[in-house]
Every structure is written in structure tokens, then in C-alpha cells.
Enzyme design. Structure first.
Site, mmCIF file in Angstrom:
data_model
loop_
_atom_site.group_PDB
_atom_site.id
_atom_site.type_symbol
_atom_site.label_atom_id
_atom_site.label_comp_id
_atom_site.label_asym_id
_atom_site.label_seq_id
_atom_site.Cartn_x
_atom_site.Cartn_y
_atom_site.Cartn_z
ATOM 1 N N SER A 22 0.828 -1.201 0.000
ATOM 2 C CA SER A 22 0.000 0.000 0.000
ATOM 3 C C SER A 22 0.870 1.261 0.000
ATOM 4 C CB SER A 22 -0.891 -0.006 1.240
ATOM 5 O OG SER A 22 -1.658 1.169 1.288
ATOM 6 N N LEU A 74 -0.806 9.898 3.924
ATOM 7 C CA LEU A 74 -2.020 9.173 3.526
ATOM 8 C C LEU A 74 -2.954 9.982 2.639
ATOM 9 C CD1 LEU A 74 -2.584 7.365 6.917
ATOM 10 C CD2 LEU A 74 -2.082 6.241 4.759
ATOM 11 N N ASN A 100 -6.758 -1.251 1.411
ATOM 12 C CA ASN A 100 -6.030 -0.836 2.615
ATOM 13 C C ASN A 100 -6.812 0.284 3.292
ATOM 14 O OD1 ASN A 100 -4.031 1.071 4.059
ATOM 15 N ND2 ASN A 100 -2.862 -0.815 3.826
ATOM 16 N N CYS A 131 0.779 3.441 10.385
ATOM 17 C CA CYS A 131 1.340 4.556 9.621
ATOM 18 C C CYS A 131 2.097 5.495 10.539
ATOM 19 C CB CYS A 131 0.252 5.347 8.888
ATOM 20 S SG CYS A 131 0.993 6.739 7.993
ATOM 21 N N ILE A 192 6.561 -5.654 7.414
ATOM 22 C CA ILE A 192 6.359 -4.535 8.328
ATOM 23 C C ILE A 192 5.996 -3.280 7.534
ATOM 24 C CG2 ILE A 192 7.930 -5.356 10.133
ATOM 25 C CD1 ILE A 192 10.122 -3.580 8.943
ATOM 26 N N ASN A 193 5.431 -2.309 8.245
ATOM 27 C CA ASN A 193 5.305 -0.962 7.684
ATOM 28 C C ASN A 193 6.675 -0.286 7.780
ATOM 29 O OD1 ASN A 193 4.259 1.583 6.845
ATOM 30 N ND2 ASN A 193 2.292 1.079 7.765
ATOM 31 N N GLY A 245 11.642 -3.797 1.821
ATOM 32 C CA GLY A 245 12.870 -3.772 1.035
ATOM 33 C C GLY A 245 12.971 -4.843 -0.029
ATOM 34 N N GLY A 266 7.351 -3.042 -2.385
ATOM 35 C CA GLY A 266 7.028 -1.672 -2.014
ATOM 36 C C GLY A 266 7.735 -0.643 -2.867
#
Lengths: 303, 270
Positions: A22, A74, A100, A131, A192-193, A245, A266
């Protein structure tokens, strides 16, 4: 040798384990000129909120060693415009859509899930409790197991769809949050974020982002993400989606080996819009070379 | 035919990313370089559009491609590079044969200049790049653009000779080492007076210069289009990193709604 690329994520069967993270893939349509987005396991949309958000003031991005910081804030068209303007196209193209969701209260998370109930063409909901770039909501839910469970339960109750919870690397014990979400009914966990970081211009003494801090992404965070996915996958029985990554098939395979059932590509999509397709093709070659189905790689690392 | 706007769909239907070798690198003065790439088939791009360029051998750092305004399209497209950081330093030291990912054409180019307006190109430093491309296009259509070109010193006026061949060139430098002494806006004042504002300004340069030019054009009843500069992640509307404050609130995205936008659509004060 044949390689079956399909993976099962709880109640959902995906055509392959490669999704897009996302915030790095727009609403999917931006990538249509470059490759057949429907060939992916799925796409996670830009975070959707009940009302449109304009996002943070610029500068919103800066490059760092082997990665980047972002504080987009966002920015999104809002759930109604998404359903009216984006979703019909995604549906028509046969793209597997994971919506999302972002909200600043438990009630609003539930309202978002309810808003999407009547919409066709959404395979799952991914709840962003991680976030780092907004004042309220986001990460506050992701670092407290009770809050994380409350959000999970509320979204589960509001929706018939599979619910994925996107975890924050900033939780002291990520496995504890993961278990709380699992107990509250989550169908899968995503980890993970981004990790909060900071960069300063030595000439002007100003932070490089107007938001001061931003989320670090890119190859720089991959070892941290792998460690956390491993910790989460050991702690829960539900499937885990690895993020952090991933820029090559080898990166993605590492995530499967430590316990992820699927992955999300990502920021690599920024530097190469075809990155998700290339990750997928590389994984298929890997599976064919070894005569293995991709799902059979999950958790096979000798740890 | 006047250059037309790129379709309103992100990178546009023509955008593609390919790996292309550097054909040649030419130093322009002491601080700028023109890099020319060799494509397998011609790049159809309009003046004002840009490319995302990244060394194929850069590995994971620098991580992102660099948005570079196009100087020329065709089979051997070129860009103008001024070293400002690690990415541009690598571009400025690249050797012929080195491979780059070249993602173009991106963004919206310059919109047409109405027939009853004189095209006035206002360039600051490296901002000359999309304006030289435009000047060549306008000249080929039989238009006679005026080019106002400013920099701190004569060293900061790359490609001034090339610009002078396709436009009526007027120069201003802050130290007086070339042309008039002062800012490029002084030259614009004169043009706006002489033409009674019946011009369309096409502007690319430092933000403060573009803000000043937009203000002068508004006061004089002139049209004004600017080419935005912003840090970009993707260059095609996916990351939303290249936000620029929009007049009336919210943001414009330099990559997908620009880089060429109405100068009055930008909130220069925020």
C-alpha cells in the site's frame, strides 16, 4: 519442472504470492501501461479513509542510503471516490484488490469496512495500524496489543471479508501484537510498515521532510523486516505477508523461507514500475529450477 | 501543428521504461553536462516532458531514478545535468556505453501558445532545458520566441548559444558578467511593457524566480505557464511525493499534473 505458484492466505487463494505494498502502487491503474497488473497475486491500494485527505506539505520524500524516507500523510481520494472511480476499472481488469484502510478511531475503521461491504471486487481488507506519518490513529493502534485487538475485532465484525492487519515495526514486541490480532480474529498479518527515520540538510539545518520524520523503506530495512516476519510467523498460526525492502526474487524468497506465505513489493515499484512482475517471474524460475511449489518454501529457513 | 498536451493518464500511453546506453556526454561550461542516450526506437516526447533516469549499475544506492527534463526527443534523446547531489554527480561522470534505465516520456509538456500571443521563454540556469526544447519546436512552427535567460554569473547560462539560434535572446546576470546586470525579471518588465502584456510566458527556473514571474504576468494580463521542479519518487503518479501547493488549497502533483502547469494554479506563498 512444474511450479504451482498459488498460495493460500486463510480463506483466500491467490494466484501467486506477489502483492504490492500500500502507498507504493497507487490504485493499481497507474501501472497498467507497464505490465498486466492482474498477473500479480494482488494489489494493496493506497490507504483509504472515509473522507479524502490532501496529505502532508512538501517536501514529502527524501532519498537515503539504500532507501528513502516518506511522509506522504495518507493522501487519498477517499473511499467513496475509490469505489466510484477506481474499483470498477480494477474489477473489469480482473485485478485482485486488497483495500487498505486507514482511520483515526475504531468506529471509523468499522465504518470503512461496512462501506465496502456492498462493493464487489475486493478480496480482503488490510487494516493499517502502523502509519508513522499522521498525527492521530495509525501507529497508536499498532503499538498497543489491546488497541490492536480492538480494531481487529471491530473490522472483523463489520465485514464478511478476510481481514489482514498491517503491523508496525515500532511495537516493542511485535509478536505480542501479532498474537493479540490473531486472537481477535485476524485472517492474516502483514509486516512490516516503514520505520520512522529522520534526515537533516547540513547546509540549511532544516529537516529534509516538512513532517520532520518519515517512514524509512527500501533495501535498507530488509534485514529488520526479515527478523520481524520470522518473529511473527513463529508466534501465530495465521499466514503472514512479508514486506520490507523487497526488490528482487531472491529478496522475496528469503521472506518465504522465514515464514511469510506471500510478499508485498514496495518502494522498488517507484524506481521500476515493472518490479513486482520481475519479482514474480524470478520466483517462478526459482520454483521451476528446484521443482518446487512456491508455497512449499514457506518457513523452510534453517533457523 | 502546435505541441499538444499529453493525455491525462499518469505516464501516458507512450511512457515506457527501457535500458539504454549513454551515447555521449558533453561538458557544457564547467558545471553542466548534456547526456545523450541511444534508444532502440525513437522517443515521441513533447517539449516540457521528462524522463526518469537511473544508472543500471547503481545497485541499491542511489535508490531512486532522477527526474530529468528532456532537451531533445527522437532516437537519441538528451538531458541537461547540473550536479546537485550523488545521483547527478554519477550522471555527470558517466561514460559512453554505460547503461541507464530510461523511463519516458512522462508528465505534461508545455501547452500551446495562442496565435495572438508572443511566446516569451523565461529561463533560470538549468531551467533552460525544457525551454530550449520548446524554443526549437516553436521556431520549427514559424513562431519567433523571445528568450529571457538569467543566472548569477555567465557560467550559469548553459546552452545560451543554442538558445540564441532559435530565439531572440536577452541575458541578465547578477554580477553583470553577461548581458544586463540584475535579475531576469528586469528583462521581463521591459517585454511586458513593450507588448502591453500580450505574451505567454513559459517559465522554468528557481522557485522564487517562477513566483516573481507569475506575479508579474498576472499583473500585466499575460499568460504564464511554469515547469515545476520537485523531488520525485516514481515520476508517474504512484507515490504522491512531488506535491506542490495549489492555489485555493490542496496540492498539485508535479509528475502527473505537471511538470508544466498554469503559473496561476500554484500557491507560491505556501
Amino acid at each position: 519442472m512444474a511450479c504451482d505458484p498459488r498460495v493460500t492466505l486463510g480463506p483466500l487463494v491467490l494466484r501467486n504470492p506477489v502483492l504490492t505494498a500500500s502507498g507504493t502502487f497507487g490504485y493499481g491503474l497507474e501501472f497498467e501501461p507497464y505490465f498486466d497488473v492482474a498477473s500479480l497475486g494482488g494489489i494493496c491500494t493506497k490507504g483509504l479513509s472515509l473522507l479524502p485527505r490532501v496529505g502532508n506539505p512538501p517536501p514529502r520524500l527524501c532519498e537515503t542510503a539504500s532507501g528513502m524516507l516518506n511522509a506522504i500523510g495518507l493522501a487519498n481520494v477517499g473511499v467513496d471516490a475509490f469505489c466510484a472511480d477506481k474499483l470498477p476499472h480494477l474489477r473489469a481488469r480482473g485485478i485482485t484488490v486488497i483495500a487498505n484502510l486507514f482511520a483515526t478511531s475504531v468506529e471509523d475503521f468499522a465504518a470503512l469496512a461496512r462501506r465496502l461491504e456492498s462493493e464487489e471486487g475486493i478480496a480482503a481488507l488490510e487494516v493499517n495500524i502502523s502509519c508513522p506519518n499522521v498525527d492521530k490513529g495509525g501507529i497508536a493502534f499498532g503499538v498497543d496489543p489491546v488497541m490492536a485487538a480492538t480494531v481487529t475485532a471491530a473490522v472483523k465484525k463489520a465485514s464478511r471479508r478476510p481481514v489482514w492487519i498491517k503491523l508496525s515495526p515500532e511495537a516493542g514486541r511485535i509478536a505480542e501484537i501479532a498474537c493479540a490480532c490473531e486472537e481477535a480474529g485476524a485472517d492474516a498479518l502483514c509486516a512490516i510498515n516503514t520505520i520512522r527515520g529522520l534526515a537533516v540538510d547540513p547546509e540549511t539545518w532544516e529537516p529534509r521532510l516538512a513532517n520532520r520524520t518519515g517512514g524509512l523503506s527500501g533495501p535498507a530495512i530488509k534485514p529488520i523486516a526479515l527478523r520481524m516476519v520470522w518473529e511473527v510467523a513463529r508466534a501465530v498460526k495465521i499466514p503472514v505477508v512479508g514486506i520490507g525492502g523487497i526488490a528482487s526474487a531472491d529478496d522475496a524468497i528469503e521472506f518465504l523461507l522465514v515464514g511469510a506465505s506471500a510478499v508485498q513489493v514496495g518502494s522498488a515499484s517507484f524506481r521500476d514500475p515493472c518490479a513486482p512482475r520481475e519479482v514474480l517471474e524470478g520466483m517462478l524460475r526459482y520454483g521451476e529450477r528446484r521443482g518446487m511449489n512456491l508455497r512449499d518454501l514457506v518457513g523452510k529457513a534453517r533457523l | 501543428m502546435e505541441p499538444s498536451r499529453a493525455p491525462d493518464c499518469h505516464g501516458g500511453p507512450l511512457a515506457r521504461q527501457l535500458v539504454a546506453p549513454l551515447l555521449r556526454r558533453e561538458a557544457v561550461g564547467s558545471t553542466h553536462h548534456v547526456l545523450t542516450f541511444e534508444l532502440d526506437r525513437p522517443l515521441e516526447a513533447e517539449p516540457g516532458q521528462f524522463a526518469m533516469v537511473r544508472g543500471a549499475a547503481w545497485g541499491s544506492s542511489p535508490f531512486l531514478p532522477r527526474p530529468m527534463s528532456l532537451l531533445e526527443a527522437g532516437k537519441t534523446p538528451s538531458i541537461l545535468v547540473k550536479v546537485v547531489g550523488e545521483g547527478t554527480r554519477r550522471l555527470a561522470t558517466a561514460s559512453p556505453g554505460e547503461l541507464f534505465t530510461f523511463h519516458a516520456p512522462l508528465g505534461r509538456g508545455w501547452s500551446p501558445c495562442p496565435a495572438d500571443r508572443t511566446p516569451v521563454l523565461v529561463a533560470g540556469g538549468v531551467g533552460v532545458c525544457p525551454l530550449l526544447f520548446l524554443a526549437r519546436s516553436l521556431a520549427s512552427l514559424g513562431r519567433e520566441p523571445i528568450a529571457l535567460y538569467g543566472g548569477r554569473t555567465a557560467c550559469e547560462l548553459p546552452l545560451d548559444g543554442a538558445l540564441g539560434r532559435v530565439a531572440e535572446l536577452r541575458i541578465a546576470t547578477e554580477d553583470g558578467s553577461s548581458g544586463e546586470t540584475g535579475l531576469v525579471t528586469r528583462l521581463l518588465e521591459q517585454v511586458l511593457r513593450d507588448t502591453n502584456g500580450r505574451v505567454k510566458a513559459f517559465v522554468c527556473g528557481p522557485r522564487r524566480m517562477m513566483a516573481a514571474v507569475a506575479g508579474m504576468c498576472r499583473d500585466a494580463g499575460a499568460l504564464c505557464e511554469v515547469s515545476l521542479e520537485a523531488v520525485m519518487g516514481c515520476g508517474f503518479g504512484a507515490c504522491l511525493g512531488c506535491a506542490v501547493p495549489r492555489a485555493g488549497g490542496g496540492y498539485l502533483y508535479a509528475c502527473s499534473q505537471g511538470p508544466c502547469v498554469d503559473g496561476f494554479a500554484v500557491d507560491w506563498g505556501r
